[in-house]
Design a protein around this motif. Structure first.
Motif, PDB file in Angstrom:
ATOM      1  N   ARG A  36       0.856  -1.185   0.000  1.00 38.53           N
ATOM      2  CA  ARG A  36       0.000   0.000   0.000  1.00 38.53           C
ATOM      3  C   ARG A  36       0.889   1.232   0.000  1.00 38.53           C
ATOM      4  NH1 ARG A  36      -5.279  -1.401   2.278  1.00 38.53           N
ATOM      5  NH2 ARG A  36      -5.879   0.681   1.603  1.00 38.53           N
ATOM      6  N   THR A  37       0.574   2.173  -0.825  1.00 39.87           N
ATOM      7  CA  THR A  37       1.347   3.411  -0.848  1.00 39.87           C
ATOM      8  C   THR A  37       0.637   4.537  -0.118  1.00 39.87           C
ATOM      9  OG1 THR A  37       0.364   4.013  -2.970  1.00 39.87           O
ATOM     10  CG2 THR A  37       2.485   2.841  -3.027  1.00 39.87           C
ATOM     11  N   GLU A  38      -0.646   4.330   0.196  1.00 40.85           N
ATOM     12  CA  GLU A  38      -1.400   5.367   0.887  1.00 40.85           C
ATOM     13  C   GLU A  38      -0.963   5.468   2.341  1.00 40.85           C
ATOM     14  OE1 GLU A  38      -4.700   2.739  -0.969  1.00 40.85           O
ATOM     15  OE2 GLU A  38      -2.616   2.505  -0.389  1.00 40.85           O
ATOM     16  N   HIS A  39      -1.281   6.588   2.925  1.00 41.59           N
ATOM     17  CA  HIS A  39      -1.072   6.822   4.345  1.00 41.59           C
ATOM     18  C   HIS A  39      -2.421   6.571   4.997  1.00 41.59           C
ATOM     19  CE1 HIS A  39       2.143   8.941   2.308  1.00 41.59           C
ATOM     20  NE2 HIS A  39       2.846   8.802   3.423  1.00 41.59           N
ATOM     21  N   LEU A  40      -2.549   5.455   5.691  1.00 43.73           N
ATOM     22  CA  LEU A  40      -3.840   4.993   6.188  1.00 43.73           C
ATOM     23  C   LEU A  40      -4.126   5.472   7.604  1.00 43.73           C
ATOM     24  CD1 LEU A  40      -3.582   1.273   5.012  1.00 43.73           C
ATOM     25  CD2 LEU A  40      -4.661   3.173   3.812  1.00 43.73           C
ATOM     26  N   SER A  41      -5.367   5.876   7.839  1.00 41.94           N
ATOM     27  CA  SER A  41      -5.796   6.198   9.196  1.00 41.94           C
ATOM     28  C   SER A  41      -5.888   4.892   9.970  1.00 41.94           C
ATOM     29  CB  SER A  41      -7.159   6.882   9.178  1.00 41.94           C
ATOM     30  OG  SER A  41      -8.164   5.953   8.785  1.00 41.94           O
ATOM     31  N   GLN A  75       5.840   3.753  10.061  1.00 48.72           N
ATOM     32  CA  GLN A  75       5.990   5.169  10.384  1.00 48.72           C
ATOM     33  C   GLN A  75       4.600   5.756  10.573  1.00 48.72           C
ATOM     34  OE1 GLN A  75       8.161   7.449   7.467  1.00 48.72           O
ATOM     35  NE2 GLN A  75       8.158   9.300   8.701  1.00 48.72           N
ATOM     36  N   HIS A  76       4.445   6.562  11.620  1.00 44.73           N
ATOM     37  CA  HIS A  76       3.187   7.276  11.785  1.00 44.73           C
ATOM     38  C   HIS A  76       3.466   8.759  11.641  1.00 44.73           C
ATOM     39  CE1 HIS A  76       4.665   7.673  15.951  1.00 44.73           C
ATOM     40  NE2 HIS A  76       3.935   8.773  15.974  1.00 44.73           N
ATOM     41  N   VAL A  77       2.484   9.448  11.094  1.00 45.62           N
ATOM     42  CA  VAL A  77       2.625  10.885  10.890  1.00 45.62           C
ATOM     43  C   VAL A  77       1.299  11.541  11.238  1.00 45.62           C
ATOM     44  CG1 VAL A  77       2.057  10.695   8.419  1.00 45.62           C
ATOM     45  CG2 VAL A  77       3.289  12.693   9.247  1.00 45.62           C
ATOM     46  N   HIS A  78       1.383  12.672  11.921  1.00 44.22           N
ATOM     47  CA  HIS A  78       0.183  13.418  12.290  1.00 44.22           C
ATOM     48  C   HIS A  78      -0.157  14.355  11.143  1.00 44.22           C
ATOM     49  CE1 HIS A  78       0.449  11.773  16.281  1.00 44.22           C
ATOM     50  NE2 HIS A  78       1.743  12.020  16.241  1.00 44.22           N
ATOM     51  N   VAL A  79      -1.345  14.184  10.598  1.00 39.53           N
ATOM     52  CA  VAL A  79      -1.801  14.984   9.463  1.00 39.53           C
ATOM     53  C   VAL A  79      -3.119  15.658   9.847  1.00 39.53           C
ATOM     54  CG1 VAL A  79      -0.668  13.579   7.702  1.00 39.53           C
ATOM     55  CG2 VAL A  79      -2.965  12.988   8.436  1.00 39.53           C
ATOM     56  N   ALA A  98       4.185  16.096   3.359  1.00 42.22           N
ATOM     57  CA  ALA A  98       3.526  17.382   3.160  1.00 42.22           C
ATOM     58  C   ALA A  98       2.060  17.079   2.883  1.00 42.22           C
ATOM     59  CB  ALA A  98       4.141  18.136   1.984  1.00 42.22           C
ATOM     60  N   GLN A  99       1.176  17.884   3.467  1.00 40.91           N
ATOM     61  CA  GLN A  99      -0.251  17.689   3.252  1.00 40.91           C
ATOM     62  C   GLN A  99      -0.860  18.974   2.717  1.00 40.91           C
ATOM     63  OE1 GLN A  99      -2.815  17.044   6.676  1.00 40.91           O
ATOM     64  NE2 GLN A  99      -4.200  15.837   5.405  1.00 40.91           N
ATOM     65  N   CYS A 100      -1.639  18.830   1.649  1.00 39.20           N
ATOM     66  CA  CYS A 100      -2.340  19.966   1.073  1.00 39.20           C
ATOM     67  C   CYS A 100      -3.510  20.333   1.988  1.00 39.20           C
ATOM     68  CB  CYS A 100      -2.842  19.635  -0.329  1.00 39.20           C
ATOM     69  SG  CYS A 100      -3.785  20.999  -1.060  1.00 39.20           S
ATOM     70  N   ARG A 101      -3.554  21.582   2.406  1.00 42.06           N
ATOM     71  CA  ARG A 101      -4.624  22.011   3.303  1.00 42.06           C
ATOM     72  C   ARG A 101      -5.948  22.187   2.566  1.00 42.06           C
ATOM     73  NH1 ARG A 101      -1.276  26.710   3.307  1.00 42.06           N
ATOM     74  NH2 ARG A 101      -2.188  28.308   1.985  1.00 42.06           N
ATOM     75  N   SER A 102      -5.917  22.159   1.233  1.00 43.54           N
ATOM     76  CA  SER A 102      -7.158  22.296   0.465  1.00 43.54           C
ATOM     77  C   SER A 102      -7.798  20.944   0.157  1.00 43.54           C
ATOM     78  CB  SER A 102      -6.895  23.040  -0.845  1.00 43.54           C
ATOM     79  OG  SER A 102      -6.461  24.355  -0.579  1.00 43.54           O
ATOM     80  N   CYS A 103      -7.035  20.033  -0.449  1.00 46.49           N
ATOM     81  CA  CYS A 103      -7.611  18.738  -0.860  1.00 46.49           C
ATOM     82  C   CYS A 103      -7.271  17.605   0.099  1.00 46.49           C
ATOM     83  CB  CYS A 103      -7.175  18.383  -2.279  1.00 46.49           C
ATOM     84  SG  CYS A 103      -5.422  17.947  -2.448  1.00 46.49           S
ATOM     85  N   GLY A 104      -6.309  17.829   1.012  1.00 46.85           N
ATOM     86  CA  GLY A 104      -5.953  16.816   1.992  1.00 46.85           C
ATOM     87  C   GLY A 104      -4.939  15.788   1.524  1.00 46.85           C
ATOM     88  N   ALA A 105      -4.492  15.874   0.274  1.00 42.23           N
ATOM     89  CA  ALA A 105      -3.522  14.906  -0.247  1.00 42.23           C
ATOM     90  C   ALA A 105      -2.233  14.948   0.564  1.00 42.23           C
ATOM     91  CB  ALA A 105      -3.222  15.193  -1.713  1.00 42.23           C
ATOM     92  N   VAL A 106      -1.669  13.774   0.823  1.00 41.88           N
ATOM     93  CA  VAL A 106      -0.404  13.660   1.553  1.00 41.88           C
ATOM     94  C   VAL A 106       0.660  13.199   0.575  1.00 41.88           C
ATOM     95  CG1 VAL A 106       0.819  12.507   3.436  1.00 41.88           C
ATOM     96  CG2 VAL A 106      -1.597  13.119   3.702  1.00 41.88           C
ATOM     97  N   ARG A 107       1.776  13.897   0.564  1.00 38.16           N
ATOM     98  CA  ARG A 107       2.871  13.575  -0.351  1.00 38.16           C
ATOM     99  C   ARG A 107       4.124  13.247   0.444  1.00 38.16           C
ATOM    100  NH1 ARG A 107       5.107  16.920  -5.520  1.00 38.16           N
ATOM    101  NH2 ARG A 107       6.900  15.568  -5.815  1.00 38.16           N
ATOM    102  N   ASP A 108       4.854  12.231   0.007  1.00 37.76           N
ATOM    103  CA  ASP A 108       6.126  11.871   0.623  1.00 37.76           C
ATOM    104  C   ASP A 108       7.208  12.846   0.166  1.00 37.76           C
ATOM    105  OD1 ASP A 108       4.865   9.695   1.740  1.00 37.76           O
ATOM    106  OD2 ASP A 108       5.646   8.257   0.292  1.00 37.76           O
ATOM    107  N   LEU A 109       8.069  13.203   1.094  1.00 38.26           N
ATOM    108  CA  LEU A 109       9.192  14.091   0.815  1.00 38.26           C
ATOM    109  C   LEU A 109      10.480  13.393   1.246  1.00 38.26           C
ATOM    110  CD1 LEU A 109       7.709  17.369   2.364  1.00 38.26           C
ATOM    111  CD2 LEU A 109       7.745  16.731  -0.053  1.00 38.26           C
ATOM    112  N   PRO A 110      11.616  13.769   0.665  1.00 33.27           N
ATOM    113  CA  PRO A 110      12.886  13.154   1.074  1.00 33.27           C
ATOM    114  C   PRO A 110      13.162  13.378   2.557  1.00 33.27           C
ATOM    115  CG  PRO A 110      13.170  14.518  -0.900  1.00 33.27           C
ATOM    116  CD  PRO A 110      11.782  14.762  -0.389  1.00 33.27           C
TER     117      PRO A 110
END
Length: 146
Positions: A36-41, A75-79, A98-110
């Protein structure tokens, strides 16, 4: 071997090295997260685990996520507004988000993206940055253009 099988074998070896064992809930959580590549609740993880093994109780999923996070496998991340998301740590280790505050998408960063900032915080302010547990907030390109 499947992606889940590979992950389970690698984690089982790490657990054995610590004198621990691969339990049913650990196997179910790893199977649910593998590939899974998504960040799951946590609710999404519980649902995915239920599809793998309906006998695993919700409380066991919580304890397993915590144990696998401490092991460095998950890994857990608070979004968003305090929501926590989970995913398997890849071969390259943990990373930033990084999380978009408009659409909520979460993106992995280095993982090294904020190294210079972390050094400056430590040097100038005596502050040790732990940036991999929270998502940076902003707007993704499509939302910024809209």
């Amino acid at each position: 071997m499947t992606a889940a099988g590979t992950v389970i074998e690698a984690v089982a070896a790490r657990l054995r090295a610590r004198g621990e064992r691969m339990t049913g809930p650990r196997r179910a959580v790893l199977t649910a997260l593998a590939g899974r590549t998504e960040h799951l609740s946590v609710d999404e993880v519980v649902s995915a685990v239920t599809a793998v093994d309906p006998s695993v109780h919700r409380a066991s999923v919580y304890r397993t996520l915590e144990a696998l996070s401490e092991l460095g496998v998950v890994q857990h991340v608070h979004v968003g507004h305090g929501r926590t998301a989970y995913h398997l740590v890849g071969n390259d280790g943990g990373h930033l988000h990084a999380q978009c505050r408009s659409c909520g998408a979460v993106r992995d960063l280095p993982g090294d993206l904020l190294d210079g900032t972390a050094r400056r915080l430590a040097t100038e302010f005596g502050f040790v940055l732990d940036a991999d547990h929270v998502a940076l907030s902003g707007q993704c390109a499509p939302c910024a253009e809209a």
